[in-house]
Write a protein that holds these residues in place. Structure first.
Motif, mmCIF file in Angstrom:
data_model
loop_
_atom_site.group_PDB
_atom_site.id
_atom_site.type_symbol
_atom_site.label_atom_id
_atom_site.label_comp_id
_atom_site.label_asym_id
_atom_site.label_seq_id
_atom_site.Cartn_x
_atom_site.Cartn_y
_atom_site.Cartn_z
ATOM 1 N N ARG A 10 -18.279 -17.199 -24.583
ATOM 2 C CA ARG A 10 -18.824 -16.093 -23.790
ATOM 3 C C ARG A 10 -20.154 -16.471 -23.172
ATOM 4 N NH1 ARG A 10 -22.744 -13.276 -23.278
ATOM 5 N NH2 ARG A 10 -23.727 -14.426 -24.980
ATOM 6 N N ARG A 11 -20.342 -16.132 -21.921
ATOM 7 C CA ARG A 11 -21.647 -16.310 -21.303
ATOM 8 C C ARG A 11 -21.795 -15.328 -20.159
ATOM 9 N NH1 ARG A 11 -20.002 -22.274 -20.924
ATOM 10 N NH2 ARG A 11 -20.132 -21.592 -23.037
ATOM 11 N N ALA A 12 -23.027 -15.045 -19.785
ATOM 12 C CA ALA A 12 -23.254 -14.129 -18.670
ATOM 13 C C ALA A 12 -22.858 -14.840 -17.380
ATOM 14 C CB ALA A 12 -24.724 -13.715 -18.623
ATOM 15 N N ARG A 14 -22.174 -14.434 -13.279
ATOM 16 C CA ARG A 14 -22.539 -13.560 -12.158
ATOM 17 C C ARG A 14 -21.903 -13.990 -10.838
ATOM 18 N NH1 ARG A 14 -26.988 -14.600 -15.401
ATOM 19 N NH2 ARG A 14 -27.929 -12.769 -16.395
ATOM 20 N N PHE A 68 -22.775 -9.381 -7.133
ATOM 21 C CA PHE A 68 -21.631 -9.661 -7.995
ATOM 22 C C PHE A 68 -20.978 -8.392 -8.542
ATOM 23 C CE2 PHE A 68 -23.418 -9.148 -12.257
ATOM 24 C CZ PHE A 68 -24.773 -9.375 -12.098
ATOM 25 N N TRP A 105 -15.717 -7.425 -24.169
ATOM 26 C CA TRP A 105 -16.193 -8.695 -23.584
ATOM 27 C C TRP A 105 -15.520 -9.868 -24.294
ATOM 28 C CZ3 TRP A 105 -22.164 -9.741 -22.825
ATOM 29 C CH2 TRP A 105 -22.349 -10.733 -21.863
ATOM 30 N N CYS A 116 -20.726 -9.958 -17.014
ATOM 31 C CA CYS A 116 -22.180 -9.909 -17.211
ATOM 32 C C CYS A 116 -22.583 -8.480 -17.568
ATOM 33 C CB CYS A 116 -22.918 -10.359 -15.955
ATOM 34 S SG CYS A 116 -24.707 -10.440 -16.214
ATOM 35 N N TRP A 117 -23.230 -8.364 -18.702
ATOM 36 C CA TRP A 117 -23.747 -7.062 -19.150
ATOM 37 C C TRP A 117 -24.822 -6.628 -18.173
ATOM 38 C CZ3 TRP A 117 -22.328 -5.313 -24.219
ATOM 39 C CH2 TRP A 117 -22.915 -4.099 -24.578
ATOM 40 N N LEU A 118 -24.808 -5.390 -17.724
ATOM 41 C CA LEU A 118 -25.848 -4.902 -16.813
ATOM 42 C C LEU A 118 -26.603 -3.738 -17.420
ATOM 43 C CD1 LEU A 118 -24.604 -4.611 -13.130
ATOM 44 C CD2 LEU A 118 -25.935 -6.423 -14.214
ATOM 45 N N GLY A 119 -27.922 -3.876 -17.380
ATOM 46 C CA GLY A 119 -28.773 -2.741 -17.715
ATOM 47 C C GLY A 119 -29.465 -2.226 -16.461
ATOM 48 N N LEU A 120 -29.383 -3.025 -15.408
ATOM 49 C CA LEU A 120 -30.072 -2.716 -14.153
ATOM 50 C C LEU A 120 -29.183 -1.842 -13.267
ATOM 51 C CD1 LEU A 120 -32.651 -3.436 -12.459
ATOM 52 C CD2 LEU A 120 -31.255 -5.174 -11.384
ATOM 53 N N ASN A 154 -26.402 -20.430 -22.243
ATOM 54 C CA ASN A 154 -27.850 -20.278 -22.375
ATOM 55 C C ASN A 154 -28.295 -20.753 -23.743
ATOM 56 O OD1 ASN A 154 -29.252 -19.136 -20.093
ATOM 57 N ND2 ASN A 154 -27.860 -17.403 -20.302
ATOM 58 N N LYS A 156 -29.931 -20.792 -27.244
ATOM 59 C CA LYS A 156 -30.158 -19.734 -28.249
ATOM 60 C C LYS A 156 -31.110 -20.261 -29.315
ATOM 61 C CE LYS A 156 -27.145 -16.997 -26.279
ATOM 62 N NZ LYS A 156 -27.548 -15.788 -25.567
#
Ligand SMILES: Cc1cc2nc3c(=O)[nH]c(=O)nc-3n(C[C@H](O)[C@H](O)[C@H](O)COP(=O)(O)O)c2cc1C
Length: 168
Positions: A10-12, A14, A68, A105, A116-120, A154, A156
Motif C-alpha cells: 500500500r502507498r499513497a 496520486r 487526481f 484500502w 490516496c487518503w484525503l483530508g484536504l 515512503n 517509515k
C-alpha cells in the motif's frame, strides 16, 4: 496476498491510469468496509463509490482542485450519522469510518488497486454534492484506481522509534 504484504504494498498514489475498476473488484472493496468493526456494532457508516464524471469534477473542486480526484476512476467517500462520543473522548463515528476505509484500502491493494487518503476537502461541499445529510460526519475521501507508475514506498520510522513495551 497476505495482510502484511498488502500493508507493505500500500502507498499513497496520486496518479491513475485510464483503466476502469472492474465491478466485482469494487464490490469486494466496498464489502471490506461493510465487514469492518464499529463501536457497539452500530454499523452506521455509509460508503459511497463515486464514478460519475460530473460528480468527480465537483468533488475535485471541493478538494482544492486536486486533479487526481477527478482522474481516479472511483472516489470512495465514507460517512456516518449521529456522532457518538466514546468514553475515551473520541468520536466513534470518525473512528468507525477510518477503520472501514483502512480495510477498504487494503482490500483495494489486494485487488491491485491503489489510492490516496484525503483530508484536504470541504466536508460541507462534499455533503451537498453527494446528498449526504447535514448530521453525517465525512472524515475521509479516497480516490482509487490503477497506479500510473510503480511508486516507491515512503520511508517509515524504525521499530525502535515507534514501539515501546509497558510504559512510554
Ligand atoms: C489522515 C490523512 C490525511 C491525508 N490527507 C492528504 C491530502 O489531503 N492530500 C494528499 O495528497 N495526501 C493526503 N494524505 C496522504 C499522506 O500524505 C500519505 O499517506 C503519507 O505521505 C504517507 O505515505 P504512504 O501512504 O505512501 O505511506 C493523507 C493521509 C492521511 C492518513
Amino acid at each position: 496476498m497476505d495482510v502484511m504484504n498488502a500493508i507493505k504494498e500500500r502507498r499513497a498514489v496520486r496518479a491513475f491510469s485510464d483503466k476502469k475498476i472492474e465491478p466485482e473488484k469494487l464490490e469486494a472493496i466496498m464489502d471490506a468496509g461493510r465487514l469492518a468493526p464499529t463501536a457497539r456494532n452500530e454499523q452506521r457508516c455509509k460508503f459511497i463509490a463515486v464514478t460519475d464524471e460530473g460528480l468527480k469534477t465537483e468533488l475535485m473542486a471541493a478538494s482544492k482542485g486536486l486533479k487526481f480526484v477527478k482522474e481516479a476512476p472511483v472516489v470512495l467517500v465514507a460517512c456516518a450519522d449521529k456522532d457518538m462520543m466514546l468514553p475515551c473522548g473520541q468520536s466513534a463515528k470518525v473512528i468507525d469510518c477510518t477503520i472501514a476505509m483502512s480495510f477498504m484500502w487494503l482490500e483495494a491493494v489486494e485487488q491491485g488497486i491503489q489510492g490516496c487518503w484525503l483530508g484536504l476537502f470541504d466536508a460541507d461541499k462534499v455533503r451537498k454534492i453527494l446528498n449526504i445529510p447535514d448530521d453525517y460526519v465525512v472524515p475521509v475521501v479516497m480516490p482509487i484506481g490503477y497506479a500510473l507508475a510503480d511508486g516507491q514506498p515512503n520511508a517509515k520510522k524504525g521499530k525502535e522509534e515507534t514501539f515501546v513495551y509497558d510504559k512510554m
